[in-house]
Write an enzyme that holds these catalytic residues in place. Structure first.
Site, PDB file in Angstrom:
ATOM      1  N   HIS A 124       0.712  -1.141  -0.306  1.00 31.90           N
ATOM      2  CA  HIS A 124      -0.030   0.344  -0.116  1.00 31.90           C
ATOM      3  C   HIS A 124       0.825   1.378   0.135  1.00 31.90           C
ATOM      4  O   HIS A 124       0.333   2.015  -0.518  1.00 31.90           O
ATOM      5  CB  HIS A 124      -1.015  -0.289   1.439  1.00 31.90           C
ATOM      6  CG  HIS A 124      -0.057   0.255   2.519  1.00 31.90           C
ATOM      7  ND1 HIS A 124       0.022  -0.364   3.570  1.00 31.90           N
ATOM      8  CD2 HIS A 124      -0.443   1.734   3.086  1.00 31.90           C
ATOM      9  CE1 HIS A 124      -0.083  -0.127   4.751  1.00 31.90           C
ATOM     10  NE2 HIS A 124       0.650   1.319   4.124  1.00 31.90           N
TER      11      HIS A 124
ATOM     12  N   GLU B 111       6.048   4.742  13.815  1.00 30.82           N
ATOM     13  CA  GLU B 111       5.109   5.210  14.159  1.00 30.82           C
ATOM     14  C   GLU B 111       4.774   4.746  15.900  1.00 30.82           C
ATOM     15  O   GLU B 111       5.870   4.846  16.032  1.00 30.82           O
ATOM     16  CB  GLU B 111       4.692   3.439  14.524  1.00 30.82           C
ATOM     17  CG  GLU B 111       4.204   3.106  12.498  1.00 30.82           C
ATOM     18  CD  GLU B 111       3.877   1.770  11.936  1.00 30.82           C
ATOM     19  OE1 GLU B 111       2.741   2.088  11.661  1.00 30.82           O
ATOM     20  OE2 GLU B 111       4.218   0.427  12.723  1.00 30.82           O
TER      21      GLU B 111
ATOM     22  N   HIS C  13       7.014  -1.596   2.125  1.00 28.34           N
ATOM     23  CA  HIS C  13       7.536  -0.693   2.065  1.00 28.34           C
ATOM     24  C   HIS C  13       8.731   0.147   2.220  1.00 28.34           C
ATOM     25  O   HIS C  13       9.492   0.921   1.834  1.00 28.34           O
ATOM     26  CB  HIS C  13       6.978  -0.615   3.757  1.00 28.34           C
ATOM     27  CG  HIS C  13       5.381  -0.834   3.758  1.00 28.34           C
ATOM     28  ND1 HIS C  13       4.933  -1.156   3.072  1.00 28.34           N
ATOM     29  CD2 HIS C  13       4.300  -1.468   4.869  1.00 28.34           C
ATOM     30  CE1 HIS C  13       3.577  -1.775   3.371  1.00 28.34           C
ATOM     31  NE2 HIS C  13       3.601  -2.389   4.911  1.00 28.34           N
TER      32      HIS C  13
ATOM     33  N   LYS D  92       7.903   0.725  15.908  1.00 25.82           N
ATOM     34  CA  LYS D  92       6.373   1.107  16.411  1.00 25.82           C
ATOM     35  C   LYS D  92       6.541   1.112  18.045  1.00 25.82           C
ATOM     36  O   LYS D  92       7.723   1.329  19.259  1.00 25.82           O
ATOM     37  CB  LYS D  92       5.753  -0.198  16.956  1.00 25.82           C
ATOM     38  CG  LYS D  92       5.661  -1.108  15.998  1.00 25.82           C
ATOM     39  CD  LYS D  92       4.195  -1.831  15.655  1.00 25.82           C
ATOM     40  CE  LYS D  92       3.703  -2.268  14.692  1.00 25.82           C
ATOM     41  NZ  LYS D  92       3.633  -1.921  13.769  1.00 25.82           N
TER      42      LYS D  92
HETATM   43  C1  BG6 Z   1       1.722  -2.648   7.450  1.00 25.26           C
HETATM   44  C2  BG6 Z   1       2.530  -3.110   8.538  1.00 25.26           C
HETATM   45  O1  BG6 Z   1       1.692  -2.872   6.450  1.00 25.26           O
HETATM   46  O2  BG6 Z   1       1.650  -1.302   7.078  1.00 25.26           O
HETATM   47  C3  BG6 Z   1       1.757  -2.567   9.881  1.00 25.26           C
HETATM   48  O3  BG6 Z   1       1.630  -4.074   9.017  1.00 25.26           O
HETATM   49  C4  BG6 Z   1       2.004  -0.393   9.861  1.00 25.26           C
HETATM   50  O4  BG6 Z   1       2.641  -2.399  11.100  1.00 25.26           O
HETATM   51  C5  BG6 Z   1       1.684  -0.410   8.994  1.00 25.26           C
HETATM   52  O5  BG6 Z   1       1.259  -0.321  11.034  1.00 25.26           O
HETATM   53  C6  BG6 Z   1       2.327   1.369   8.563  1.00 25.26           C
HETATM   54  O6  BG6 Z   1       1.136   1.472   7.185  1.00 25.26           O
HETATM   55  P1  BG6 Z   1       1.349   3.135   7.165  1.00 25.26           P
HETATM   56  O7  BG6 Z   1       0.171   4.023   5.889  1.00 25.26           O
HETATM   57  O8  BG6 Z   1       0.085   3.828   8.438  1.00 25.26           O
HETATM   58  O9  BG6 Z   1       2.397   3.665   6.918  1.00 25.26           O
END
Ligand code: BG6
Length: 520
Positions: A208, A246, A270, A370
């Site tokens: 994503h 995060e 990511h 995290k």
């Molecule tokens: C997800 C992870 O793919 O991405 C999560 O599994 C993480 O652990 C999340 O919190 C973070 O996504 P974003 O869009 O909030 O940066």
């Protein structure tokens, strides 16, 4: 801290009135595992956005499948509630939303049973009609990774996703969420099975991050402007820092996270994607093959870190209790479902180098964790210092490097730090930041990453999806690092307090290269 100068937004507004050109044709989308979190939090808001923006064909349908006790109507009501509590969508009632909810259907059944797939296929066939009118099928696996193999096999055997070799109007595509495997071997096994059932063009491996507006903007910044490319290399760049920080903890996902940890959860996908977009060569076209081909070359050029070098080139951490946003939070090991002696890392920082002509000798520092001090994702390109300083620096401070920051989230934008003369009779310097902010320039209407990606799946545009060679190359890089951290004696965990910037060893990792982490 430098003073921000905010760039005027007017230039951006002058060119945004173009109407949306891309619309999906009539199709049936099937979400397997529709009772789960992903459907409620991400997929439904994105689909509702698409529908309300007029980008879904109004005759399309969306079928949820799963064990939950829903009828069509109660599924609609549950999804309507989910949209109301979502912070990703602003439209929560009105005729467009009612029309969207009318597209929803539900088929109840166990996703391990062939009968469920038959029932879903039957429902799709009814929608397509006896005349077998042209319509696509998009099957989304919103299920735990352990069920992927079984679900893909049954989706194929039931005829829900017939194998097609080319994308015509009666297309059928399957979308797979990360994690794509848990190491190179399992990823290969999954890919082998998928390719025995479907053609590569039918498989959409979703990450994503690639749907985020600001991630796509990396390519626009680099390749639609001529001033950055000449300095985007080892002659000018000192190092690159990529941060995905995060404040949230493991939330309700302990069983998944205990199996994955931060390196599989954030780096393999990511962060590697952010690195490739930053380091890739200009593709010769903005299409799936050209873009993914260049990204794969970067992954192929990343210098492998052997297991025995993992502790020199990386740092891992796990959060202890602490305070985040003014609230007390518990240690990772005290989270429900986490083992009391868990050695799963919730933080990692890794130093990579890219062995090619452009980047030779430039370190790329990646970190993610995290329960850190702030929620922020950014890429900071730090340029080399001028070879000789003519001017005095205010307060006798060391000269700061020019830094171009691509801010992925939140407060999406770009900033550039440079030196200025402090007003006065003396010649003294101080750094300032020139800031471009998406919200100021284009208004608040950012759309969810999944909206772009789901539309792309329906349109058959795989540019923003991972190709198998990228996934494979990424596991090849990550596997030895995970192996290197298997030795339980190496680091004492937990080793950082929640609400801080992670373990102090991460600062030492950077200091070796004369660099320091930014506080985003
Ligand atoms: C997800 C992870 O793919 O991405 C999560 O599994 C993480 O652990 C999340 O919190 C973070 O996504 P974003 O869009 O909030 O940066």
């Amino acid at each position: 801290m430098s003073t921000p100068i905010v760039a005027p937004a007017t230039l951006a507004h002058e060119r945004v009135a173009e109407p949306q050109m891309r619309k999906a044709a009539r199709c049936a989308m099937v979400i397997l595992g529709a009772g789960g979190d992903l459907t409620r939090r991400k997929l439904m808001p994105a689909l509702a956005h698409l529908a309300c923006d007029g980008l879904l064909d109004p005759e399309s349908i969306i079928i949820g499948g799963g064990r939950d006790n829903y009828t069509d109507d109660s599924f609609r009501a549950a999804m309507s509630d989910a949209l109301k509590s979502s912070d990703e969508i602003k439209v929560t009632d009105g005729p467009e939303l009612t029309r969207f909810l009318g597209m929803l259907r539900f088929v109840r059944g166990d996703l391990k049973s062939a009968d469920t797939y038959k029932a879903v296929t039957q429902r799709v066939a009814e929608f397509e009609g006896e005349d077998d009118s042209e319509a696509g099928r998009l099957i989304y696996l919103a299920i735990p990774p352990s069920l992927y193999l079984d679900a893909a096999r049954r989706a194929s055997e039931s005829g829900l996703v017939p194998r097609t070799v080319r994308d015509d109007k009666k297309w059928a595509r399957i979308v797979i969420e990360k994690p794509f495997g848990r190491d190179l071997d399992s990823a290969r096994a999954l890919d082998k099975l998928l390719l025995s059932l479907f053609s590569e063009q039918q498989i959409y491996r979703i990450d994503h991050y690639l749907g985020k507006e600001t991630v796509q903007n990396i390519l626009v910044l680099r390749f639609a402007n001529s001033i950055f490319e000449p300095v985007w290399n080892r002659n000018f760049v000192h190092h690159v820092q990529i941060t995905a920080a995060e404040t949230v903890g493991v939330e309700h996902r302990a069983s998944y996270y205990e199996e994955s940890g931060v390196i599989r959860d954030m780096f393999q996908n990511h962060l590697m994607q952010l690195l490739t977009l930053t380091a890739m060569e200009p593709p010769n076209a903005f299409d799936a093959d050209a873009v993914r081909g260049e990204k794969a070359k970067v992954l192929g050029a990343i210098h492998p870190i052997a297991p025995e070098d993992a502790d020199d080139m990386s740092v891992i951490g796990q959060y202890d209790a602490g305070e985040v946003n003014g609230e007390h939070v518990i240690a990772y090991r005290d989270e429900p479902g986490v083992a009391k002696d868990s050695r799963v890392p919730t933080y990692a920082a890794i130093r990579f180098t890219v062995d090619n002509w452009r980047w030779h000798g430039v370190p790329f520092f990646l970190r993610s964790g995290k329960r850190l001090a702030k929620h922020a994702t950014e890429i900071a390109v730090q340029f080399k210092e001028p070879p000789h300083s003519l001017f005095r620096i205010r307060g006798g401070l060391p000269i700061e490097r020019n830094v171009l920051v691509m801010r992925i989230q939140p407060d999406e934008g770009i900033s550039l730090r440079f030196e200025t003369k402090v007003p006065g009779v003396d010649v003294q310097m101080a750094p300032v930041r020139m800031v471009f902010n998406y919200a100021d320039a284009y208004g608040q209407s950012t759309h969810p990453a999944y909206e772009t990606l789901l539309l792309d799946c329906m349109l058959g545009d795989a540019t923003l999806f991972a190709r198998w060679d990228e996934v494979e190359a990424s596991w090849r890089i990550i596997d030895p690092i995970i192996d290197g951290w298997k030795n339980p004696g190496l680091v004492k965990l937990p080793n950082y307090t929640s609400g801080t910037w992670g373990p102090s060893a991460a600062d030492a990792l950077m200091a070796k290269d004369g660099a320091a982490w930014r506080e985003p």
